[in-house]
Design a protein around this motif. Sequence first.
Motif, PDB file in Angstrom:
ATOM      1  N   THR A  26      43.348 -20.311 -49.981  1.00 25.09           N
ATOM      2  CA  THR A  26      43.077 -21.229 -48.877  1.00 25.09           C
ATOM      3  C   THR A  26      42.799 -20.413 -47.616  1.00 25.09           C
ATOM      4  O   THR A  26      43.682 -19.696 -47.151  1.00 25.09           O
ATOM      5  CB  THR A  26      44.267 -22.175 -48.651  1.00 25.09           C
ATOM      6  N   PRO A  27      41.600 -20.491 -47.018  1.00 24.38           N
ATOM      7  CA  PRO A  27      40.452 -21.231 -47.550  1.00 24.38           C
ATOM      8  C   PRO A  27      39.823 -20.514 -48.742  1.00 24.38           C
ATOM      9  O   PRO A  27      40.059 -19.316 -48.940  1.00 24.38           O
ATOM     10  CB  PRO A  27      39.485 -21.268 -46.366  1.00 24.38           C
ATOM     11  N   TYR A 182      30.702 -32.400 -47.280  1.00 19.69           N
ATOM     12  CA  TYR A 182      30.825 -31.101 -46.608  1.00 19.69           C
ATOM     13  C   TYR A 182      30.469 -31.207 -45.130  1.00 19.69           C
ATOM     14  O   TYR A 182      31.205 -30.714 -44.263  1.00 19.69           O
ATOM     15  CB  TYR A 182      29.917 -30.072 -47.286  1.00 19.69           C
ATOM     16  N   GLY A 185      33.074 -32.931 -43.039  1.00 22.58           N
ATOM     17  CA  GLY A 185      34.207 -32.033 -42.853  1.00 22.58           C
ATOM     18  C   GLY A 185      33.943 -30.964 -41.818  1.00 22.58           C
ATOM     19  O   GLY A 185      34.833 -30.605 -41.027  1.00 22.58           O
ATOM     20  N   GLU A 186      32.714 -30.467 -41.777  1.00 19.29           N
ATOM     21  CA  GLU A 186      32.358 -29.454 -40.790  1.00 19.29           C
ATOM     22  C   GLU A 186      32.319 -30.037 -39.380  1.00 19.29           C
ATOM     23  O   GLU A 186      32.683 -29.364 -38.416  1.00 19.29           O
ATOM     24  CB  GLU A 186      31.001 -28.827 -41.136  1.00 19.29           C
ATOM     25  N   GLU A 188      34.269 -32.332 -38.276  1.00 16.08           N
ATOM     26  CA  GLU A 188      35.674 -32.376 -37.853  1.00 16.08           C
ATOM     27  C   GLU A 188      36.197 -30.988 -37.527  1.00 16.08           C
ATOM     28  O   GLU A 188      36.919 -30.807 -36.534  1.00 16.08           O
ATOM     29  CB  GLU A 188      36.528 -33.023 -38.941  1.00 16.08           C
ATOM     30  N   ARG A 189      35.838 -29.992 -38.329  1.00 16.82           N
ATOM     31  CA  ARG A 189      36.316 -28.630 -38.081  1.00 16.82           C
ATOM     32  C   ARG A 189      35.780 -28.074 -36.771  1.00 16.82           C
ATOM     33  O   ARG A 189      36.511 -27.424 -36.007  1.00 16.82           O
ATOM     34  CB  ARG A 189      35.904 -27.717 -39.246  1.00 16.82           C
ATOM     35  N   LEU A 190      34.503 -28.342 -36.493  1.00 14.29           N
ATOM     36  CA  LEU A 190      33.865 -27.761 -35.314  1.00 14.29           C
ATOM     37  C   LEU A 190      34.093 -28.566 -34.039  1.00 14.29           C
ATOM     38  O   LEU A 190      34.260 -28.003 -32.959  1.00 14.29           O
ATOM     39  CB  LEU A 190      32.356 -27.623 -35.570  1.00 14.29           C
ATOM     40  N   ASP A 191      34.067 -29.894 -34.156  1.00 14.35           N
ATOM     41  CA  ASP A 191      34.089 -30.745 -32.972  1.00 14.35           C
ATOM     42  C   ASP A 191      35.338 -31.605 -32.844  1.00 14.35           C
ATOM     43  O   ASP A 191      35.514 -32.289 -31.836  1.00 14.35           O
ATOM     44  CB  ASP A 191      32.858 -31.667 -32.964  1.00 14.35           C
ATOM     45  N   GLY A 192      36.182 -31.610 -33.886  1.00 16.85           N
ATOM     46  CA  GLY A 192      37.418 -32.359 -33.805  1.00 16.85           C
ATOM     47  C   GLY A 192      37.364 -33.693 -34.519  1.00 16.85           C
ATOM     48  O   GLY A 192      36.295 -34.210 -34.858  1.00 16.85           O
ATOM     49  N   ALA A 193      38.551 -34.274 -34.734  1.00 12.82           N
ATOM     50  CA  ALA A 193      38.657 -35.512 -35.494  1.00 12.82           C
ATOM     51  C   ALA A 193      37.954 -36.663 -34.800  1.00 12.82           C
ATOM     52  O   ALA A 193      37.382 -37.544 -35.461  1.00 12.82           O
ATOM     53  CB  ALA A 193      40.133 -35.845 -35.721  1.00 12.82           C
ATOM     54  N   ARG A 383      36.798 -27.020 -54.066  1.00 13.51           N
ATOM     55  CA  ARG A 383      38.026 -27.566 -53.464  1.00 13.51           C
ATOM     56  C   ARG A 383      38.625 -28.658 -54.351  1.00 13.51           C
ATOM     57  O   ARG A 383      39.836 -28.703 -54.576  1.00 13.51           O
ATOM     58  CB  ARG A 383      37.708 -28.147 -52.086  1.00 13.51           C
TER      59      ARG A 383
END
Length: 400
Positions: A26-27, A182, A185-186, A188-193, A383
């Motif tokens: 992980t990751p 994907y 998910g990116e 959320e990872r880059l810009d937030g929930a 994943r």
Amino acid sequence: MTGAGVILTLNGGSSSIKFALFAAQTPLVRVVSGAVEGIGSANPQLRVAGKPATAIAATSDHDSAGELVLVEAERQVAGCKLIAVGHRIVHGGPVFVRPQRIGPAMLAALRRLRPLDPEHLPVEVALVMAAMRRFPDIPQVACFDTAFHHTMPRVAKLLPIPLHYASEGVIRYGFHGLSYTYLLGEVERLDGAAAARGRIVMAHLGSGASLAAVYDGKPVDTSMGFTPASGVPMGTRCGDIDPGLAAYLARTETISTAAFDHMANFESGLLGLSETSADMRELLAREATDPRAADAVLSFCYAIKQRIGAFAATLGGIDSLIFSGGIGANTPAIRARVCDGLGFLGIVVDARRNADGAAIVSPDAGAVVVRVMPTDEEVVIARAARDLTDGVAEPSTATP
């Protein structure tokens, strides 16, 4: 690569079979990837990342190509602990709505679903069975492209034909779901929930092309429908057309159902309009001197722009627009043409950022964030395979 636990992913397409190996940590870390390309052509090749392509004997079918991929994958796995094999399955029908372990009941159910997708499912089932023979003691996991869209509102799923067909599984399914999983998910990872819960339009543009509208992290609509041939024009697929064409061509040219299906899937889209190529790079290079190439490019961009406008109406506006896929992520000219004239929706592209292939091609003050984001279907598969073999993912309630 020795000693580590690894996950193998397999992705069977119409003319290629891709594979990748991930270190199960992980990751996840991709350690190798490759593919057999040009299946059925005169010059098939085995490609492994970081190495020159290798010409192989003419591979006329997916069975022999699958064996080549599995032999290469087994060679790469040597010295490692293979803990799972993950498969991309294009169509899960109305039953398979999340990743799950593969067993005899699932294989039997997938064979029954073959009429929904006769192009992909037989190839994918054969590849699963070959992998089970090659790695008989290793868990196999299926990940379904259609699963992402299964919670779309009923109004987006229904086809306006006699309602009883819906109960027989004739609905709008949507595809490219692993890519959209994907990309979301990116975001959320880059810009937030909060950004991932906003009004998002994702454009997966490649030889196969589709768009998806998402709000509050859930799918709202998508351009593809019952089959991957619907939606916007693609490399060789027609996209949405008048269903009366089938009857018209049957009357005037005695085209059979099978011939019409072949035309719609393999002779249409960019190839059909240009009469020369399904490759966007070739068409852009030729459009100044060949009006057929220009028409093909224009039709492609026109249809995508229309769909973005339609999704803006569905969502009540757009907060983020994402370009992905081979064309979307790598062709600034297409991004610029699609977005030209969409300023009334707040969609504006900065010419320099776009030409440079920046991750964000909208201006800082833009009302809509326009992103360029390469997709990664294989990591989504890996994943899911890791989670299911570790018992982390919620088990499917499907009962095929």
